[in-house]
Structures are given as C-alpha cells and as structure tokens.
Design an enzyme around this catalytic site. Structure first.
Site: not given
Length: 396
Positions: A154, A327, A203, A73-74
């Site tokens: 998030n 993260c 994913g 995604g990043s």
C-alpha cells in the site's frame, strides 16, 4: 504557473464515481427493502445483492458463492486470518507466515494471535520491497496453518510473486490468503488460475463508497462464522445487507477491471515521468522496485525534510499526496514499510507517496514537477537536518 487542484492520493481513498452513485441512489429510496424479506421489495433488493456478487466474482475469476461481502478490507483480512487460525488450530496447526511490511490490518491481527498461543514467522523483504518465494518455502512447517502475503504494498506499490507463493503453499498443503486491497482494479487477477485460496478487497479504493468490501473464500474452505445472529452471507456474516453499498461495489469493480491494460499504459507513462523528474533533485531515492510496482504508485524519499511539512506545503499548491499509509498518517513514527526495506529513520520521515489514476493529465504532471522542487528547496532552507548534511555532519 496557475494553481491547479490535483488529487494524487488514490491509494488512500478514491472518489465515488458518477456511475457508482447513480447505481446506488435508487436503493436509498425506492428500493429500500430488506434483502431477507420475501415480498417484492425485499426480493428486488436480494436480486440486486446477488447481481453485485456475480460482478465481483467475475472480476476475480471466482464463483458467486465464493464471494462474501464485508464492511471493508480490514474486516476481510481479520476474518480470513482469525477464521483460518481457529479452523486449523483444531488440527494442531498454530503457525502463521506473513511478511514484515503487510498492512496493519494483517500485522495487528497476527500480533493478536501471537498473544493467544500462535507462532508467527515474519518474512523479510528485499531493499526493492520484494518477497523471495524461497523464503516462504523455507519457513513452512508441518504445523503451518496459513500464509498471508499482500498482493501489492500500500505504500511503495511493489507487486509480489503471488502465483509462485500460492503454488508453494499448495505443494505444502497450506492455505494461502492475499490482501489485494491495493491491487484490485490495477492488475489482472484470476483467483482460480493463480491458486489463491482467500482474497480481501475494499470498495473505496476503486471508486465505490467507504464501508464496503469483500472476501473471496475458495469453494471447499469453510471458515467459522464472522458474526452470529442471522442468515445473511450464507449464515457466515449476520446483519442486514447494506444494499446500496453492495450494488455500488459491483458496479465499481466491473468498471475498475475493464480494460486494465489499456488504462495502465498512460498511467505508467505519467508515473515514470514523475519518478524521473523528482529524482533529478539531489539526495532523493525511489522506494521499491522500478518495474514490479503498481502503475500509478511512486514513493520517493527526499532527504533533509519532514514528510508532514512537505504534504502541507503541497496542499497549499492544490496537490493532495501522502507520506505513507493513510491509516497511520497521524503517527509521528516512520513507516514500518520503509524501515523494512532498509531506510534509516531520518530518511523514511521524508517520504512522498503519489498514487495517480487515468484522470491525471500531462498538464497535471508538469504542474507537480514544477511545484515539488520549489517546495523541497523551501523546506530544505528551513531544515537543520539539511544544514548538517551540507556541512557533512552526522544526524543526531
């Protein structure tokens, strides 16, 4: 109560499902062909890639040719933001709008662009963790190139008014991107109906493996190449396709978006029971809107303790949780998300995020609610901050 093993950190990552693993395995051994090769082994791999692309597209309400596979995604966020910035700078548009509580994949990218001549407006959020679409409307200028707002946060799980924001962007002729890494598989998404120009997903948040993601780019919007050197992903992202991971993503997103409403009923019930139970503890507060949030997300601040200590003690009881974004879990700084909704540093430090799915049982919920008060009580007994609070003294 007997010790259990409960995974309640699905917002950080998820286990690869059996269904996904079984679909991937043949492409490590028998179906190992390069998807760019013209012989049968390669053609079979290419068909598997395109089948997965169709599954991702169908899950998002997109067309297959609008889906580009990435490593995460990043990467998708970086491509969408930097690519749009490069594209629109040629037209004299070097202004970007985002929010103060985006994922760092977005915030660090916009900070990078600020160092290279772009101007960025950071939209505030309410104390409930929600963005006011009017703030977006008022921030758009003639030179605005892009608006990028996350679909769901998030950390605190709040779901943003994406369709309203997209409509404002279209009215003003501005490209709209959303980081939907946390939202895909948990809310119904239709990029065409909602007017989304670009959407990022990952994913490993939906039971595929780590290292695979995708970027939806609306037909007619042509971004500069992300990686040069080959013809993969219609010439936009060079590099031999990771066929097993791509196949796994296709299976995972198909499963994740199947019967979302039905799955969310039980998940939401468990989430609400956890919220109500934890909030019976004194000096606690729910972070983020009670209702406009992901079904499995709860983020609660517990004053007088440190989040890291809370996680370590919960782990001793077999409960996997988080104190913020995975993260940034190694950082001692308080969450920028919690600070953005108005929490003080010392309160933000004591946050607990639980992110559950439909594998959590009634018994699991009862166990969590039995353990947390014991752990909090023990930590507060050892906390000088809690001692000062009880004496009515101010934090230092």
């Amino acid at each position: 109560m007997e010790k259990r093993s409960i995974y309640a950190d699905n917002a950080a990552t998820t286990a690869v499902s059996e269904e996904v693993l079984e679909a991937m395995l043949p492409y490590f051994r028998e179906g190992y062909g390069n998807a760019s090769s013209i012989y049968k082994l390669g053609r079979d791999a290419q068909r598997a890639v395109e089948d997965a692309r169709e599954k991702v597209a169908k899950a998002l309400g997109a067309e297959p040719r609008e889906i580009y596979f990435t490593s995460c995604g990043s990467e998708a966020d970086n491509w969408a933001i930097k690519g749009t910035a490069e594209l629109m700078a040629k037209k004299g548009k070097k202004h970007i709008i985002t929010s103060v509580f985006e994922h760092h994949a977005v915030l660090h990218t916009t900070e990078y662009l600020e160092k290279h001549g772009f101007e960025v407006t950071y939209i505030p959020v309410s104390d409930k963790g929600l963005i006011d679409p009017e703030d977006i409307k008022n921030a758009i200028r003639e030179d605005t190139a892009l608006v990028t707002i996350m679909y769901a946060n998030n950390e605190i799980g709040t779901i943003q008014p994406i369709e309203e924001i997209a409509a404002i962007c279209h009215e003003k002729g501005v490209i709209f991107h959303t980081d939907a890494v946390q939202a895909v598989g948990h809310v119904d998404i239709d990029v065409h109906k909602q007017g989304i120009d670009m959407l990022s997903l990952s994913g490993h948040k939906i039971h595929a493996q780590k290292g695979i993601g995708a970027l939806y780019i609306r037909k007619g919007l042509t971004l500069p190449n992300l990686i040069h050197g080959g013809g993969q992903e219609r010439g936009k992202r060079a590099g031999t396709e990771n066929v097993p991971a791509i196949v796994g993503l296709g299976v995972a997103i198909e499963a994740a978006t199947r019967n979302i409403s039905e799955k969310n009923v039980t998940i939401t019930e468990h989430r609400n029971k956890l919220i109500d139970g934890i909030l019976t503890l004194p000096y606690t507060r729910l972070n983020g809107d009670r209702d406009k949030r992901l079904p499995g997300n709860l983020n609660i601040s517990i004053e007088g303790i440190e989040g890291e200590s809370l996680l370590l003690m919960l782990d001793m009881y077999g409960i996997c949780a988080s104190s913020g974004s995975a993260c940034t879990s190694g950082s001692l700084d308080p969450s920028h998300v919690l600070l953005s909704i108005g929490l003080k540093h010392e309160v933000a430090h004591g946050s607990l995020r639980l992110s559950i799915e439909d594998d959590v049982t009634d018994e699991d919920v009862d166990y969590i609610l039995d353990v947390i008060p014991k752990v909090v009580s023990r930590l507060r007994e050892m906390s000088p901050v809690w001692e000062k609070m009880m004496k009515g003294e101010k934090y230092e």
